[in-house]
Design a protein around this motif. Structure first.
Motif, PDB file in Angstrom:
ATOM      1  N   UNK A 184      80.299 -46.970  20.140  1.00 22.88           N
ATOM      2  CA  UNK A 184      80.561 -48.402  21.191  1.00 22.88           C
ATOM      3  C   UNK A 184      81.887 -48.897  20.981  1.00 22.88           C
ATOM      4  N   UNK A 185      81.932 -49.529  19.479  1.00 26.22           N
ATOM      5  CA  UNK A 185      83.101 -50.132  19.145  1.00 26.22           C
ATOM      6  C   UNK A 185      84.241 -49.169  18.833  1.00 26.22           C
ATOM      7  N   UNK A 186      83.934 -48.054  18.337  1.00 23.62           N
ATOM      8  CA  UNK A 186      85.338 -47.137  18.353  1.00 23.62           C
ATOM      9  C   UNK A 186      85.832 -46.826  19.753  1.00 23.62           C
ATOM     10  N   UNK A 187      85.310 -46.973  20.735  1.00 23.18           N
ATOM     11  CA  UNK A 187      85.979 -46.596  21.997  1.00 23.18           C
ATOM     12  C   UNK A 187      86.136 -47.924  22.907  1.00 23.18           C
ATOM     13  N   UNK A 188      86.054 -49.062  22.155  1.00 21.43           N
ATOM     14  CA  UNK A 188      86.817 -50.239  22.748  1.00 21.43           C
ATOM     15  C   UNK A 188      88.060 -50.365  22.527  1.00 21.43           C
ATOM     16  N   UNK A 189      89.112 -50.443  23.437  1.00 20.67           N
ATOM     17  CA  UNK A 189      90.462 -50.328  23.165  1.00 20.67           C
ATOM     18  C   UNK A 189      90.821 -51.274  22.104  1.00 20.67           C
ATOM     19  N   UNK A 190      90.078 -52.367  21.806  1.00 17.88           N
ATOM     20  CA  UNK A 190      90.601 -53.370  20.736  1.00 17.88           C
ATOM     21  C   UNK A 190      90.084 -52.957  19.252  1.00 17.88           C
ATOM     22  N   UNK A 191      89.484 -51.775  19.169  1.00 14.52           N
ATOM     23  CA  UNK A 191      88.865 -51.246  17.967  1.00 14.52           C
ATOM     24  C   UNK A 191      88.514 -52.428  16.980  1.00 14.52           C
ATOM     25  N   UNK A 192      87.421 -53.002  17.664  1.00 12.82           N
ATOM     26  CA  UNK A 192      87.047 -54.328  16.637  1.00 12.82           C
ATOM     27  C   UNK A 192      86.192 -53.847  15.669  1.00 12.82           C
ATOM     28  N   UNK A 193      86.009 -54.667  14.624  1.00 16.32           N
ATOM     29  CA  UNK A 193      85.343 -54.322  13.487  1.00 16.32           C
ATOM     30  C   UNK A 193      83.661 -54.668  13.462  1.00 16.32           C
ATOM     31  N   UNK A 194      83.220 -53.906  13.148  1.00 22.35           N
ATOM     32  CA  UNK A 194      81.721 -53.956  13.184  1.00 22.35           C
ATOM     33  C   UNK A 194      81.137 -54.975  12.000  1.00 22.35           C
ATOM     34  N   UNK A 195      81.642 -54.733  10.824  1.00 23.96           N
ATOM     35  CA  UNK A 195      81.273 -55.415   9.676  1.00 23.96           C
ATOM     36  C   UNK A 195      82.837 -55.366   8.550  1.00 23.96           C
ATOM     37  N   UNK A 196      83.432 -56.236   8.565  1.00 27.12           N
ATOM     38  CA  UNK A 196      84.762 -56.285   7.743  1.00 27.12           C
ATOM     39  C   UNK A 196      84.380 -56.009   6.098  1.00 27.12           C
ATOM     40  N   UNK A 197      83.244 -56.230   5.817  1.00 27.76           N
ATOM     41  CA  UNK A 197      82.840 -55.944   4.674  1.00 27.76           C
ATOM     42  C   UNK A 197      82.230 -54.710   4.259  1.00 27.76           C
ATOM     43  N   UNK A 198      82.121 -53.935   5.196  1.00 31.38           N
ATOM     44  CA  UNK A 198      81.363 -52.623   5.074  1.00 31.38           C
ATOM     45  C   UNK A 198      82.146 -51.693   3.968  1.00 31.38           C
ATOM     46  N   UNK A 199      81.064 -51.161   2.995  1.00 30.44           N
ATOM     47  CA  UNK A 199      81.884 -50.649   1.910  1.00 30.44           C
ATOM     48  C   UNK A 199      81.339 -48.823   2.179  1.00 30.44           C
ATOM     49  N   UNK A 200      82.229 -48.020   2.093  1.00 32.27           N
ATOM     50  CA  UNK A 200      81.422 -46.453   2.020  1.00 32.27           C
ATOM     51  C   UNK A 200      81.264 -46.067   0.479  1.00 32.27           C
ATOM     52  N   UNK A 201      80.242 -45.614   0.307  1.00 30.94           N
ATOM     53  CA  UNK A 201      80.000 -45.080  -1.001  1.00 30.94           C
ATOM     54  C   UNK A 201      81.078 -44.427  -1.771  1.00 30.94           C
ATOM     55  N   UNK A 202      81.245 -44.561  -3.021  1.00 30.49           N
ATOM     56  CA  UNK A 202      82.138 -43.714  -3.675  1.00 30.49           C
ATOM     57  C   UNK A 202      81.996 -42.100  -3.672  1.00 30.49           C
ATOM     58  N   UNK A 203      83.020 -41.484  -3.668  1.00 30.93           N
ATOM     59  CA  UNK A 203      82.976 -39.996  -3.661  1.00 30.93           C
ATOM     60  C   UNK A 203      82.757 -39.572  -5.175  1.00 30.93           C
ATOM     61  N   UNK A 204      81.395 -38.678  -5.461  1.00 32.85           N
ATOM     62  CA  UNK A 204      81.671 -38.085  -6.922  1.00 32.85           C
ATOM     63  C   UNK A 204      81.848 -36.692  -6.578  1.00 32.85           C
ATOM     64  N   UNK A 205      83.240 -36.382  -6.690  1.00 40.40           N
ATOM     65  CA  UNK A 205      83.537 -34.952  -6.562  1.00 40.40           C
ATOM     66  C   UNK A 205      83.465 -34.191  -7.687  1.00 40.40           C
ATOM     67  N   UNK A 206      83.529 -32.817  -7.808  1.00 36.82           N
ATOM     68  CA  UNK A 206      83.395 -32.068  -8.950  1.00 36.82           C
ATOM     69  C   UNK A 206      84.955 -31.842  -9.077  1.00 36.82           C
ATOM     70  N   UNK A 207      85.546 -32.195 -10.132  1.00 36.69           N
ATOM     71  CA  UNK A 207      86.873 -31.826 -10.510  1.00 36.69           C
ATOM     72  C   UNK A 207      87.395 -30.745 -10.435  1.00 36.69           C
TER      73      UNK A 207
END
Length: 384
Positions: free
Chosen positions: A147-170
């Motif tokens: 819904x928000x990602x197709x709003x032409x203004x691209x409003x933030x849902x939560x400016x403090x949202x943080x995605x989990x860190x990626x733990x990749x196999x090096x």
């Protein structure tokens, strides 16, 4: 007071917390058929407890509003008529305020009901209801982002949202799995959906599976190599989908001043190269694997190897059609409509995602979607 009361309270508060960042207008939008307005999710999950717990098991319970069965029933044919899915966005009434009043009414009745320890039969039904609402909590995240990602203004849902860190196999070295007979499917005392039963044996040829998900940086190379313009990597149906919808990149990706950006819960941002690619269809996952000269794992290959790699950031497309396990049976009544009737024309995804509720994930979980959909948090892992 039973422990079920505390679990119920925490569950219901989480749904409302997810919606706490929304404005009233955000609750009522339905941009496409696969997205439901957030207020509908809040009403539907409430309807589930009212319909399957309170009405049949509480003597003298007064239904909040008889019309709500028509409004908030999703796909349960045995529970009566319902608003068709495409019309959920036309429901300006009941209002958002009405839906929250409905939730409060049902919650009060449920707290009273759960004051005493429920019977074993009811415990199973309650746990199903808890898991059902958790599924809708994840869908809320999907739908709010769409819904928000197709709003032409691209409003933030939560400016403090943080995605989990990626733990990749090096090392990135593929994990070798020997041929043999493996057991798959749920076992033990914990909850599972009926589509995870019965546990059974499968024979797998020797194979190798990547320890890491494909990243944005790796996927950009597919785009830059002309992957979306070369039919050789795509199924015929998928190639039609690419052309008819003019697909050039994953959902929410935009090229601005020769730099890739994507919409996140914080708003429109430059693409993070290290994050696992997200919001791709099965069609795209297959095409990328084909371009690499590799393939997607089957759901059984994924489950057999899952203890050897990190999973849980993205639902991972597999090469498996969504079909019943040996001995699968549907429960009687409306509860039997939960999974079985969808076992056609869909692909299985394994794992979980960063917006899957805590504790809702497990290695035997079988998620399923049509191959063209990509508003879910979907990515891919390669096999050979």
């Amino acid at each position: 007071m039973s422990s079920f009361s505390d679990t119920y309270k925490t569950l219901r508060q989480r749904s409302e917390q997810i919606c706490s960042y929304l404005q009233t207008e955000d609750y009522v939008v339905q941009p496409v058929v696969d997205v439901s307005p957030p207020k509908w999710h809040l009403g539907h999950t409430t309807w589930f407890f009212e319909t399957f717990i309170l009405k049949p098991y509480v003597t003298g319970y007064q239904e909040y509003d008889p019309e709500y069965n028509y409004v908030f029933n999703s796909y349960y044919e045995s529970v009566g008529a319902r608003v068709i899915r495409t019309d959920r966005g036309n429901l300006s009434r009941p209002t958002v305020q009405d839906v929250y009043k409905y939730r409060a009414y049902v919650d009060e009745a449920m707290f009273h009901f759960l004051y005493n320890e429920p019977s074993e039969e009811l415990k199973e039904l309650l746990i199903l209801g808890f898991n059902h609402e958790e599924q809708h909590q994840e869908l809320l995240y999907y739908d709010i982002k769409y819904i928000l990602g197709h709003n032409p203004l691209f409003p933030a849902y939560n400016p403090q949202y943080s995605s989990p860190k990626v733990e990749a196999d090096a090392s990135g070295n593929f994990i070798a799995m020997p041929e043999g007979v493996y057991e798959v499917g749920h076992q033990g005392e914990g909850f599972c959906f009926d589509n995870e039963l019965n546990r059974h044996k499968v024979y797998l040829n020797a194979y190798e599976i990547s320890p890491n998900l494909v990243t944005n940086e790796e996927y950009v190379k597919f785009i830059e190599a002309g992957g979306y313009h070369d039919f050789r990597y795509w199924h015929a149906e998928a190639w039609d989908w690419v052309k008819n919808n003019q697909v050039e990149a994953p959902l929410y990706w935009y090229k601005i001043d020769e730099q890739w950006h994507n919409y996140t819960y914080r708003g429109l941002e430059p693409l993070n190269a290290d994050e696992p690619v997200c919001h791709i269809s099965y069609y795209e996952a297959y095409a990328y694997a084909s371009w690499k000269g590799l393939r997607l794992p089957t759901e059984f290959e994924w489950e057999a190897a899952a203890s050897k790699f990190n999973w849980g950031l993205r639902w991972e497309w597999t090469e498996s059609a969504y079909l019943p396990y040996p001995g699968f049976t549907k429960a009687p009544g409306a509860i039997g409509e939960y999974n079985g009737k969808f076992m056609v024309n869909q692909k299985v995804l394994r794992g979980a995602s960063e917006v899957t509720p805590p504790g809702h994930e497990r290695v035997t979980y079988r998620n399923f979607f049509h191959p063209n959909l990509r508003w879910l948090f979907s990515g891919l892992r390669l096999a050979k």
